[in-house]
Structures are given as structure tokens and as C-alpha cells.
Design an enzyme around this catalytic site. Structure first.
Site, PDB file in Angstrom:
ATOM      1  N   ASP A   1       4.122 -28.087  33.047  1.00 45.94           N
ATOM      2  CA  ASP A   1       3.354 -26.866  33.180  1.00 45.94           C
ATOM      3  C   ASP A   1       3.942 -25.731  32.343  1.00 45.94           C
ATOM      4  OD1 ASP A   1       1.252 -25.294  34.332  1.00 45.94           O
ATOM      5  OD2 ASP A   1       2.760 -24.334  35.602  1.00 45.94           O
TER       6      ASP A   1
ATOM      7  N   LYS B   1       1.963 -28.978  43.692  1.00 43.26           N
ATOM      8  CA  LYS B   1       2.118 -27.864  42.771  1.00 43.26           C
ATOM      9  C   LYS B   1       3.323 -27.002  43.171  1.00 43.26           C
ATOM     10  CE  LYS B   1      -1.657 -25.917  41.229  1.00 43.26           C
ATOM     11  NZ  LYS B   1      -1.663 -26.404  39.829  1.00 43.26           N
TER      12      LYS B   1
END
Length: 275
Positions: A214, A163
């Protein structure tokens, strides 16, 4: 489902209600009186947790008879009778709230998953996330499967998910992926969260298994889809809703993840009433 895990969840829930004392209301009013209660659906959707519902009552009183008229994954119409319970009233009332809580929550997840998967169609699959309630993750992810969705990783242990904080801490996607492969080789699939087209290109250069797009708008998602060009799986995440999902499905991405499925889904309304 793991029977031992389910029994632990039931026991923990009953402990919250009884606290070693019991049901002081029902125990004052009833003794050996018996009756039949029916479980009625007050919404329309997908049933999930019906066996656990029955298990709550069996955990309290093995003498109760529970007849299930639907199974997990079945579609149920509002007003339908989903189950019947017969036996001691005191035992039925002791388990009522715990049984309904679990059934209503899981059926809410399954129903919402089915709704979203219906919008997504046959190309894009609806994914869950790790935004789950403590202790209930296995049940919540089971409910997603009952609704026709797909589970993402179960935890931090079964898939590599690089991430933004990993990338920023390591200095780059390339360095983060290098360290993962140095540690684990090819033991785990690698997914990388990306915020822009440059990061997508870097992830592609590192031959990862899945790229997460994202918080991108639909225009950028379409551009990213063509850039990736089936070189790996594509997951879209962030600010998702049914309207966007339809457009994203038409683009052709593999997965769209929804945190709402497990952290804020509307419960499915059931009631348990004396026949």
C-alpha cells in the site's frame, strides 16, 4: 448479469425521471408519431451496457424495436453507429437519458480498464476496488471485466481483507490473522495490507494468500517483490497511474488496483439522434 437486478436499477432510474408523473415535455408534443433513432459513438473505446441500454426502452415500451450493432466487450470507433431504435418517438425520448447514462458510464469504465490493462501487459492484472456507486457495484464490476480487468472482492462477505485499521485495532498482523482463522478456518482467502517491509515479513510468516503493498514507491515495490519471492500473490495499491503501471508490470507483481475505475472514470460519449 442478473436480470432482476438490472431491471431494478432501470426502474429506480426511471422513477427518478418520472416520479409518477411522466415526461411532461414529450407527452405535450407527441402522441403516436414514430421514427428511427440511431445511437452514435462520439469516442473510441470498449462498449459495455449495450443490452441494458436496449432494456431501458423495452421496459418503457415493448413495442419499440432495438437493433444492436455491437455487443459488450466490442471495440468501437468514434462515429460508428452502435444501435438503432424504431417506434414511438415519445417512448424513445422517455428512455433516452436513462439509457445513455448507464451505457456511457459502463463503457467509460470498460474503456479505461482496457487502456490500463494494455499498459500492464501480460503479467500484471488490473483490479477494481469497492469504491463504487451505491446500487451500481455489480454493473461497474461487470464493466471492469468487459474491459479485460479482474474483480477484487465484491463486498465484505467474500474475502478477508485485513487493512491497517484491523491491524492497529488487533495489535498486529499475527493477531488479526489468528482471529480470522479461529473464526473462519480456511473458508476465505486472506489478504493483508502492508505499509513496510517488516509488515510484509510478518504477513509472510502467517502464510496469507495475498499481500497488498500500500502506497509504496517503485523501489520498495521491487524490494518487496523479491522478498515475497512468489510465496503468495502480490497486489499493489495507492497513487497508481499509467506511467507507474508500466514499471510495476516489469517488476512482475500479480495485481494493481485502481479506485478510479469506478469512482471517477470519464464517461464514454454517445448520442442518440433521429435518423
Amino acid at each position: 448479469m442478473d436480470e432482476q437486478l438490472v431491471n431494478k436499477i432501470i426502474d429506480d432510474a426511471l422513477l427518478e425521471d418520472f416520479d409518477g408523473v411522466g415526461d411532461v415535455t414529450s407527452e405535450a408534443i407527441f402522441s403516436d408519431e414514430k421514427a428511427v433513432y440511431i445511437l452514435k459513438a462520439k469516442d473510441t473505446g470498449v462498449v459495455c451496457g449495450i443490452d441494458i441500454f436496449a432494456g431501458v426502452f423495452r421496459r418503457i415500451d415493448a413495442g419499440l424495436h432495438v437493433e444492436l450493432l455491437f455487443k459488450d466487450g466490442d471495440f468501437i470507433e468514434k462515429g460508428s453507429v452502435a444501435a438503432k431504435i424504431s417506434g414511438k418517438i415519445i417512448s424513445i425520448l422517455k428512455g433516452e437519458r436513462t439509457a445513455l447514462n448507464i451505457l456511457s458510464h459502463l463503457s467509460g469504465i470498460a474503456t479505461r480498464t482496457a487502456e490500463l490493462q494494455s499498459v500492464a501487459g501480460n503479467v500484471t492484472r488490473v483490479l477494481d476496488t469497492r469504491k463504487t456507486l451505491p446500487g451500481l457495484r455489480a454493473l461497474q464490476k461487470y464493466a471492469v471485466r468487459c474491459g479485460g480487468g479482474v474483480n477484487h472482492r465484491m463486498g465484505l462477505y467474500d474475502m478477508v481483507m485485513i487493512k491497517d485499521n484491523h491491524i492497529d485495532g488487533a495489535g498486529s498482523i499475527t493477531e488479526a490473522v489468528r482471529r480470522v482463522r479461529e473464526k473462519w478456518g480456511s473458508k476465505y482467502k486472506i489478504e493483508v495490507e502492508t505499509r513496510n517491509l517488516d509488515e510484509i515479513k510478518e504477513a509472510l510468516d502467517n502464510n496469507v494468500d495475498r499481500i497488498m503493498l500500500d502506497n509504496m514507491d517503485n523501489v520498495m515495490i521491487k524490494e518487496a517483490y523479491h522478498l515475497i519471492s512468489k510465496r503468495c500473490e502480490i497486489e499493489v495499491s495507492g497513487n497508481m497511474n499509467a506511467a507507474r503501471l508500466k514499471e510495476i508490470n516489469e517488476i512482475g507483481v500479480d495485481f494493481v488496483s485502481f479506485g478510479e475505475l469506478t469512482h471517477s472514470v470519464k464517461v464514454f460519449d454517445f448520442s442518440l439522434i433521429k435518423e
